[in-house]
Design a protein around this motif. Structure first.
Motif, mmCIF file in Angstrom:
data_model
loop_
_atom_site.group_PDB
_atom_site.id
_atom_site.type_symbol
_atom_site.label_atom_id
_atom_site.label_comp_id
_atom_site.label_asym_id
_atom_site.label_seq_id
_atom_site.Cartn_x
_atom_site.Cartn_y
_atom_site.Cartn_z
ATOM 1 N N CYS A 52 0.845 -1.207 0.000
ATOM 2 C CA CYS A 52 0.000 0.000 0.000
ATOM 3 C C CYS A 52 0.874 1.249 0.000
ATOM 4 O O CYS A 52 1.957 1.266 0.590
ATOM 5 N N ASN A 56 0.532 5.348 0.933
ATOM 6 C CA ASN A 56 -0.255 6.394 1.585
ATOM 7 C C ASN A 56 0.141 7.743 1.003
ATOM 8 O O ASN A 56 1.332 8.055 0.872
ATOM 9 N N GLN A 57 -0.853 8.545 0.677
ATOM 10 C CA GLN A 57 -0.587 9.826 0.027
ATOM 11 C C GLN A 57 0.150 10.767 0.965
ATOM 12 O O GLN A 57 0.081 10.645 2.192
ATOM 13 N N GLU A 82 -9.432 -0.707 -6.040
ATOM 14 C CA GLU A 82 -10.128 -0.202 -7.214
ATOM 15 C C GLU A 82 -11.321 -1.085 -7.553
ATOM 16 O O GLU A 82 -12.362 -0.607 -7.998
ATOM 17 N N ASN A 87 -14.027 -0.107 -5.144
ATOM 18 C CA ASN A 87 -14.584 1.214 -5.435
ATOM 19 C C ASN A 87 -15.463 1.218 -6.679
ATOM 20 O O ASN A 87 -16.288 2.114 -6.854
ATOM 21 N N TYR A 146 0.005 12.334 -4.716
ATOM 22 C CA TYR A 146 -1.051 13.047 -4.022
ATOM 23 C C TYR A 146 -2.422 12.405 -4.230
ATOM 24 O O TYR A 146 -3.441 13.015 -3.919
ATOM 25 N N GLU A 147 -2.454 11.205 -4.778
ATOM 26 C CA GLU A 147 -3.722 10.510 -4.899
ATOM 27 C C GLU A 147 -4.082 9.839 -3.574
ATOM 28 O O GLU A 147 -3.305 9.836 -2.614
ATOM 29 N N LYS A 148 -5.287 9.248 -3.560
ATOM 30 C CA LYS A 148 -5.680 8.507 -2.379
ATOM 31 C C LYS A 148 -4.798 7.276 -2.210
ATOM 32 O O LYS A 148 -4.103 6.868 -3.134
ATOM 33 N N SER A 149 -4.861 6.699 -1.053
ATOM 34 C CA SER A 149 -4.038 5.511 -0.777
ATOM 35 C C SER A 149 -4.362 4.404 -1.780
ATOM 36 O O SER A 149 -5.537 4.141 -2.075
ATOM 37 N N THR A 202 -1.257 17.178 -8.977
ATOM 38 C CA THR A 202 -2.237 17.728 -8.037
ATOM 39 C C THR A 202 -3.387 18.353 -8.815
ATOM 40 O O THR A 202 -3.173 19.189 -9.699
#
Length: 400
Positions: free
Chosen positions: A13, A15-16, A46, A49, A83-86, A248
């Motif tokens: 994983c 983390n951002q 993904e 989601n 800077y994306e989500k985890s 971003t």
């Protein structure tokens, strides 16, 4: 950890970053997985989601992942937006015992992202000029025919599709199909080029020639509506490139707002200048400007207006409404009148010389008018002769 060696299916994983830094707006984190066995990557987050996508971009990503499954390979590269989500993924293999090496590198400036961002900005400002360029029209049409053949032929079949909704649905389907095909071919481009080089070159030459011939037959865009449609399509494409050219979303939104505002300010400035010119012209028309001219300007205007009047007289004499036979019967010198109508001077050299002697500097008539008193003026035979000549010319209709 920069290097990880493992032999099991482990979930990794990312983390951002908690705080955004300007120096990382074009940076990416690159994960390279190398193994002697065939591996595949699975993104469980993904997949979860995709059950309830929140945005349109999420829905598009889920649709792409549904139809486009990454194939197995022994060398896999993943680019991660810092800077994306985890994001989580785990390495999967068909074998139970396998070994792989995972390396993590950080590119402070990703060249591809930076080029896409700069190209988007240049395309936004050059869209108006490119939409009117014939070279860009033929080049873009040929490239579109090679890469997205379905979209190209659909655009040229637009006139045979009556409904706009039908055309829009077909266009969306053709765009997704062409994009899916391009992504599939990009994965196998090395193998295809090595094994089928002749077929690829033949396809490029054939489709390029057909696309160029179709564009040449249609011709460059002439209608303002089509040109404006192409211009705004290019600007929309440039905004998409700007959005995907930075890591971003906030920076992308700020740049897009500035670009759109610059166009709005440009139109506002033009409108303000137009209103200012109209007000200035209106205020000038209210004020009557009286200007006295000099003697030289008076003579110059007299010569110009005399030449214009003589030209209008010649045109009238050449018209069908002019009573030519009646006029010639009354003239004493019809040949001189005919020469004047054909373009000759209305004065003979003798008349010009006589005028200079009488009214020029040192002329007897001018000197007599200046130096003689008004009480004792005797009739001059030469002056009487000039008056008689003027009366004769006026009676016969010839200009003096």
């Amino acid at each position: 950890m920069d290097i990880i060696r493992n032999s099991q299916s482990v979930c990794y994983c990312y983390n951002q970053l908690a705080q955004m830094e300007w120096k990382y707006i074009w940076s990416t984190i690159q994960v390279k997985i190398a193994s002697s066995d065939m591996l595949s990557i699975v993104f469980p987050m993904e997949e979860s989601n995709c059950q309830y996508p929140e945005t349109i971009l999420a829905f598009i990503k889920c649709t792409i992942h549904t139809f486009w499954k990454p194939k197995e390979s022994n060398d896999i590269t993943i680019n991660i937006n810092p800077y994306e989500k985890s994001m989580c993924f785990y390495v999967k293999s068909a074998k139970k015992n396998f070994a792989y090496t995972l390396r993590v590198n950080r590119n402070v400036v990703d060249t591809k992202l930076f080029l896409v961002f700069v190209t988007g900005i240049v395309l936004f400002f050059k869209a108006k000029a490119l939409s009117r360029s014939a070279v860009f029209y033929y080049s873009a049409g040929t490239l579109l025919g090679i890469l997205m053949t379905l979209v190209f032929f659909l655009l040229f079949m637009r006139r045979y599709i009556p409904k706009c909704s039908t055309f829009g649905a077909l266009m969306v389907g053709c765009c997704f199909a062409s994009f899916y095909l391009i992504c599939q071919l990009m994965e196998e481009i090395k193998w295809l080029w090595h094994e089928n080089k002749t077929f690829i070159l033949g396809y490029i030459l054939t489709m390029g020639a057909i696309s160029f011939a179709a564009c040449y037959r249609h011709g460059p865009l002439v209608k303002e509506r089509s040109i404006n449609l192409l211009m705004w399509t290019l600007r929309l494409l440039s905004l998409v490139m700007i959005y995907f050219g930075v890591t971003t979303a906030q920076v992308a939104y700020a740049v897009m707002v500035l670009l759109i505002s610059s166009q709005g300010l440009q139109y506002s400035f033009r409108a303000f200048c137009h209103v200012g010119r109209k007000i200035k012209e209106y205020s000038k028309s209210k004020k009557l400007m009286i200007k006295h001219i000099t003697e030289e300007e008076y003579r110059e205007q007299a010569e110009i207006e005399t030449a214009k009047a003589l030209q209008r007289l010649r045109e009238f004499c050449c018209s069908t409404d002019f009573p030519s036979w009646l006029t010639i019967s009354r003239l004493q010198y019809p040949k001189k009148f005919a020469e004047f109508v054909l373009g000759a001077s209305h004065l003979s050299p003798e008349e010009i010389r006589a005028h200079e002697e009488q009214y020029g500097i040192g002329g007897w008539f001018l000197e007599e008018q200046l130096f003689s008193s008004g009480e004792s003026q005797e009739p001059n035979p030469q002056q009487e002769e000039v008056v008689e000549i003027q009366e004769v010319y006026q009676r016969e209709g010839e200009p003096l």
